[in-house]
Design a protein around this motif. Structure first.
Motif, mmCIF file in Angstrom:
data_model
loop_
_atom_site.group_PDB
_atom_site.id
_atom_site.type_symbol
_atom_site.label_atom_id
_atom_site.label_comp_id
_atom_site.label_asym_id
_atom_site.label_seq_id
_atom_site.Cartn_x
_atom_site.Cartn_y
_atom_site.Cartn_z
ATOM 1 N N SER A 175 54.499 76.026 -35.952
ATOM 2 C CA SER A 175 53.550 75.834 -37.033
ATOM 3 C C SER A 175 52.134 75.839 -36.467
ATOM 4 C CB SER A 175 53.829 74.504 -37.750
ATOM 5 O OG SER A 175 53.710 73.420 -36.837
ATOM 6 N N ALA A 176 51.162 75.872 -37.373
ATOM 7 C CA ALA A 176 49.755 75.901 -36.972
ATOM 8 C C ALA A 176 48.997 74.790 -37.692
ATOM 9 C CB ALA A 176 49.135 77.253 -37.300
ATOM 10 N N ASN A 177 47.964 74.274 -37.043
ATOM 11 C CA ASN A 177 47.096 73.242 -37.608
ATOM 12 C C ASN A 177 45.705 73.807 -37.831
ATOM 13 O OD1 ASN A 177 48.923 71.768 -35.354
ATOM 14 N ND2 ASN A 177 48.742 70.501 -37.169
ATOM 15 N N LEU A 178 44.947 73.146 -38.717
ATOM 16 C CA LEU A 178 43.544 73.514 -38.883
ATOM 17 C C LEU A 178 42.701 72.997 -37.719
ATOM 18 C CD1 LEU A 178 42.834 72.860 -42.675
ATOM 19 C CD2 LEU A 178 42.947 75.059 -41.516
ATOM 20 N N ALA A 179 42.919 71.777 -37.331
ATOM 21 C CA ALA A 179 42.095 71.167 -36.286
ATOM 22 C C ALA A 179 42.472 71.723 -34.911
ATOM 23 C CB ALA A 179 42.242 69.659 -36.328
ATOM 24 N N PRO A 180 41.658 71.453 -33.887
ATOM 25 C CA PRO A 180 41.754 72.197 -32.617
ATOM 26 C C PRO A 180 42.817 71.686 -31.655
ATOM 27 C CG PRO A 180 40.005 70.612 -32.446
ATOM 28 C CD PRO A 180 40.556 70.480 -33.837
ATOM 29 N N ILE B 254 36.878 66.014 -39.830
ATOM 30 C CA ILE B 254 38.019 66.580 -39.099
ATOM 31 C C ILE B 254 39.165 66.783 -40.084
ATOM 32 C CG2 ILE B 254 39.584 66.348 -37.146
ATOM 33 C CD1 ILE B 254 37.646 64.316 -35.936
ATOM 34 N N PRO B 255 39.541 68.043 -40.367
ATOM 35 C CA PRO B 255 40.650 68.292 -41.293
ATOM 36 C C PRO B 255 41.998 68.225 -40.571
ATOM 37 C CG PRO B 255 39.636 70.376 -40.663
ATOM 38 C CD PRO B 255 38.899 69.289 -39.911
ATOM 39 N N THR B 256 42.857 67.329 -41.006
ATOM 40 C CA THR B 256 44.215 67.228 -40.456
ATOM 41 C C THR B 256 45.190 67.197 -41.637
ATOM 42 O OG1 THR B 256 44.075 64.807 -40.362
ATOM 43 C CG2 THR B 256 43.445 66.012 -38.386
ATOM 44 N N VAL B 257 45.052 68.189 -42.489
ATOM 45 C CA VAL B 257 45.762 68.181 -43.770
ATOM 46 C C VAL B 257 47.178 68.730 -43.668
ATOM 47 C CG1 VAL B 257 43.736 68.205 -45.234
ATOM 48 C CG2 VAL B 257 44.615 70.365 -44.326
ATOM 49 N N GLY B 258 47.697 68.803 -42.486
ATOM 50 C CA GLY B 258 49.094 69.197 -42.350
ATOM 51 C C GLY B 258 49.262 70.532 -41.667
ATOM 52 N N SER B 259 50.437 70.727 -41.146
ATOM 53 C CA SER B 259 50.768 71.961 -40.456
ATOM 54 C C SER B 259 51.354 72.968 -41.435
ATOM 55 C CB SER B 259 51.789 71.686 -39.346
ATOM 56 O OG SER B 259 51.286 70.747 -38.427
ATOM 57 N N ARG B 260 51.164 74.235 -41.121
ATOM 58 C CA ARG B 260 51.761 75.311 -41.910
ATOM 59 C C ARG B 260 52.721 76.082 -41.024
ATOM 60 N NH1 ARG B 260 51.641 77.684 -46.639
ATOM 61 N NH2 ARG B 260 51.875 79.935 -46.898
ATOM 62 N N ALA B 261 53.936 76.234 -41.514
ATOM 63 C CA ALA B 261 54.962 76.918 -40.735
ATOM 64 C C ALA B 261 54.591 78.372 -40.492
ATOM 65 C CB ALA B 261 56.297 76.842 -41.468
#
Length: 363
Positions: free
Chosen positions: A103-108, A227-234
């Motif tokens: 999955s991928a995150n918005l934050a770094p 800081i956006p940590t709104v969840g991971s996207r598969a």
């Protein structure tokens, strides 16, 4: 390689892919396909935003992972029952394929490209922005956002930290004691927790920035750093191309009771990108990996898959450890909710760095 060793290609060198490749290395002909040169250890990357000295430990090279098998660095472009084709045209032939693209995150904390230099540069930018900020707004109170709020509050008690969750409680999918415990401890650390609110706008998606954020509850928050940590996207795009494959609303590929995502009987999917019934957590993977290891070894011995026990996810009793910096935190451990000491000893102190550096063959 001996002629009777079955070939398995594993696409994705994250938590599931790396661990599975290591465990099969002695009995099967293993090829791990991974675009990055380094394994990215996510919990340590969260702390590395606060303490960049951890970065070299959190980014672990793959060159010590396998003894007999191989790690092929490249991008998987397509696959079929015969194996995996890479974007550069190379063909990896396999008797079994395991998709574990994650999955991928918005934050770094990870990069979409897998470029380690880019990840280092992003960490540097976000750390500098955090150091300069007096007020920090974290949008998204899953494990990443909650742990990050704790890390910042522990390292910088002088900063004003606000954590926003769209849910009515923290960690609503776990027994209520965990969310209440974390909420209380964050408050004791000076973190303001706002529940049941969504951000109408979200700065910081592409680079560190501050700004004014309007919430769905009518509040407006000005922060030097958002800081956006709104969840991971598969990342299930590769699986979507398979015959009979279907993605769910969270972009995870649906799987049958033997973790197969398509009409191809020798292709499996697991980890964050697969709708296994587990959450997108390392704990979920810790249950899937031994099942896949056993299943592939039994199949390689000549048995049929319908003779095997189907996969059973954790369900509501999945354990979870949520450190709030190196000293505090809470954990749900199936039968009880643990506090600071057990969370610190199991995860907060070391963040499993020793475990994963050993897995990857690093001291």
């Amino acid at each position: 390689m001996t002629m009777n060793r079955k070939r398995v290609a594993i696409v994705g060198g994250g938590y599931l892919g790396s661990d599975l490749a290591k465990s099969l290395d002695g009995e099967m002909d293993v090829t791990l396909i991974e675009r990055s040169t380094h394994f990215t250890h996510a919990p340590a990357m969260i702390r590395a935003m606060v303490d960049p000295s951890l970065l070299d430990q959190a980014l672990i090279p793959y060159d010590g992972l396998l003894t007999r098998g191989r790690v092929v660095h490249g991008e998987a472009a397509s696959l079929d029952a015969d194996g995996v084709k890479l974007a550069d045209g190379r063909q990896i032939e396999a008797d079994y394929v395991v998709l574990a693209t994650g999955s991928a995150n918005l934050a770094p904390f990870r990069t979409a490209s897998g470029d380690i230099a880019e990840l280092r540069a992003n960490n540097d930018r976000w750390h500098n922005a955090l150091t300069a900020a007096d007020t920090v707004l974290i949008v998204g109170a899953g494990a990443v956002g909650t742990e990050l709020a704790g890390e910042i509050a522990h390292a910088h008690p002088d900063k004003t930290v606000t954590l926003v969750s769209s849910d009515a409680t923290l960690f609503p999918e776990t027994p209520g004691k965990l969310g209440k415990s974390l909420h209380r401890k964050l408050g004791q650390m000076g973190v303001e927790v706002i529940l049941g609110a969504r951000a109408d706008s979200l700065p910081g998606r592409d680079a560190p920035e501050g700004g004014r954020v309007a919430l769905s509850n009518g509040q407006t928050i000005d922060a030097d750093l958002v800081i956006p940590t709104v969840g991971s996207r598969a990342l299930a795009g590769l699986a979507e191309t398979l015959p009979g494959a279907v993605l769910d609303a969270a972009n995870r590929v649906k799987v049958d009771q033997w973790l197969r995502p398509s009409d191809l009987a020798n292709v499996f999917a697991a980890g964050d990108m697969a709708a296994t019934g587990d959450g997108m957590t390392i704990i979920g993977i810790s249950r899937q990996k031994p099942w896949l290891e056993k299943t592939l070894k039994v199949l390689a011995s000549g048995k049929q898959i319908d003779s095997l026990k189907p996969y059973a996810p954790w369900g509501e009793k999945a354990p979870i450890l949520v450190p709030l910096g190196p000293q505090r935190g809470s954990a749900f451990l199936m039968a009880f909710t643990g506090g600071d000491w057990i969370t610190r000893m199991m995860k907060g102190r070391d963040l499993f760095l020793t475990k994963y550096r050993k897995l990857l063959g690093q001291t």
